[in-house]
Motif scaffolding. Structure first.
Motif, mmCIF file in Angstrom:
data_model
loop_
_atom_site.group_PDB
_atom_site.id
_atom_site.type_symbol
_atom_site.label_atom_id
_atom_site.label_comp_id
_atom_site.label_asym_id
_atom_site.label_seq_id
_atom_site.Cartn_x
_atom_site.Cartn_y
_atom_site.Cartn_z
ATOM 1 N N ALA A 56 1.092 -1.166 0.549
ATOM 2 C CA ALA A 56 0.007 -0.347 -0.151
ATOM 3 C C ALA A 56 0.863 1.286 0.218
ATOM 4 C CB ALA A 56 -1.579 -0.126 1.246
ATOM 5 N N ALA A 57 1.893 1.219 0.755
ATOM 6 C CA ALA A 57 2.899 2.257 1.032
ATOM 7 C C ALA A 57 3.474 2.122 -0.512
ATOM 8 C CB ALA A 57 3.388 2.505 2.145
ATOM 9 N N CYS A 58 3.665 1.319 -1.029
ATOM 10 C CA CYS A 58 4.808 1.757 -1.941
ATOM 11 C C CYS A 58 3.879 2.309 -3.173
ATOM 12 C CB CYS A 58 4.373 0.611 -2.547
ATOM 13 S SG CYS A 58 6.363 -0.164 -2.164
ATOM 14 N N GLN A 59 2.005 1.587 -3.653
ATOM 15 C CA GLN A 59 1.345 2.028 -4.292
ATOM 16 C C GLN A 59 1.108 3.631 -4.207
ATOM 17 O OE1 GLN A 59 -2.468 0.052 -4.253
ATOM 18 N NE2 GLN A 59 -2.335 0.269 -5.904
ATOM 19 N N ARG A 60 0.782 4.259 -2.855
ATOM 20 C CA ARG A 60 1.025 5.578 -2.670
ATOM 21 C C ARG A 60 1.819 6.473 -2.902
ATOM 22 N NH1 ARG A 60 -0.824 3.824 2.155
ATOM 23 N NH2 ARG A 60 0.568 4.186 3.344
#
Ligand SMILES: *Cc1c(COP(=O)(O)O)cnc(C)c1O
Length: 226
Positions: A16-20
């Motif tokens: 999720a952090a990578c996507q953000r």
């Protein structure tokens, strides 16, 4: 406590952090911090897919590693390293994240003419007296020292920010470490990459990933509280 489930949850948070941040997931390496954790639990984490493990004491690693010798683990040293243990650390570890003096670099280098050891410079951005690490002003001198040693491979920087309840408060430190690495890259010859940023722990690795971490060091969120 189920280590496999914990790892799955950490992977979800990482994704999720990578996507953000608009970053590919492969950009971030997860190092499972196994200090105080039994060899059996490390084996369980390995069987769940992890390959990188971090320890902060030479003696503990020396006792644990032989029990896991059949596994293809990449061992990361992440603690304060005394110069008189540098030789032993070099034998036991594949990476050293916590080079905090030119003297330690010299000790890590001089003992061996084997393969190059990947190292990171630990930077103490908040100037906390209780923590080791180079001040920002000392970083260039340490780099110059490391460049002289053919068997040290300077890969990047490492940070332990001041403890903050709210992970957002650590974010400015993550951002500063990234800025420092960019400054170094701009000023050094192309041979020096300084591309790795080892930053982010169980409670704040999302902010670290959003600010450019390439290695996160996660203990509690995988193995439970120590
Ligand atoms: C213990 C430790 C970690 C892991 O901390 P958690 O909060 O348990 O994830 C990361 N980095 C260093 C240097 C540590 O000593």
């Amino acid at each position: 406590m189920d280590i496999r489930e914990n790892i799955a949850r950490v992977r979800e948070r990482m994704a999720a952090a990578c996507q953000r941040a608009g970053r590919p997931e492969e950009d971030v390496r997860l190092v499972a911090v196994s200090k105080t954790v039994s060899a059996e639990s490390v084996r369980e984490a390995f069987e769940a897919g992890l390959r990188d493990f971090g320890e902060n004491r030479v003696q503990e690693a020396a006792a644990k590693q032989p029990l896991l010798a059949d596994l293809d683990i990449t061992w990361h040293f992440i603690g304060h390293l005394q110069t008189n243990k540098a030789k032993r650390a070099r034998e036991l570890f594949d990476w050293v994240h916590s080079v905090d003096s030119a003297r330690l670099a010299e000790k890590l280098a001089s003992e061996d003419d084997g393969p190059r050891l990947p190292v990171l410079l630990e930077v103490n951005l908040a100037g906390e007296g209780t923590k080791s690490g180079l001040s920002e002003g000392e970083v260039n001198g340490a780099i110059a020292a490391i460049e002289q040693f053919k068997n040290l491979d300077l890969r990047g920087l490492m940070l332990i920010p001041p403890f903050c309840e709210n992970p957002e408060e650590a974010r400015p430190f993550f951002r500063r470490l990234r800025g420092l690495a960019e400054k170094i890259r701009a000023a050094r010859p192309p041979g020096i990459t300084v591309s790795e940023l080892s930053m982010g722990m169980s409670h704040d690795f999302e902010s670290a990933i959003e600010e450019g971490a390439t290695i996160i060091r996660v203990g509690t969120a995988i193995f439970g509280s120590r």
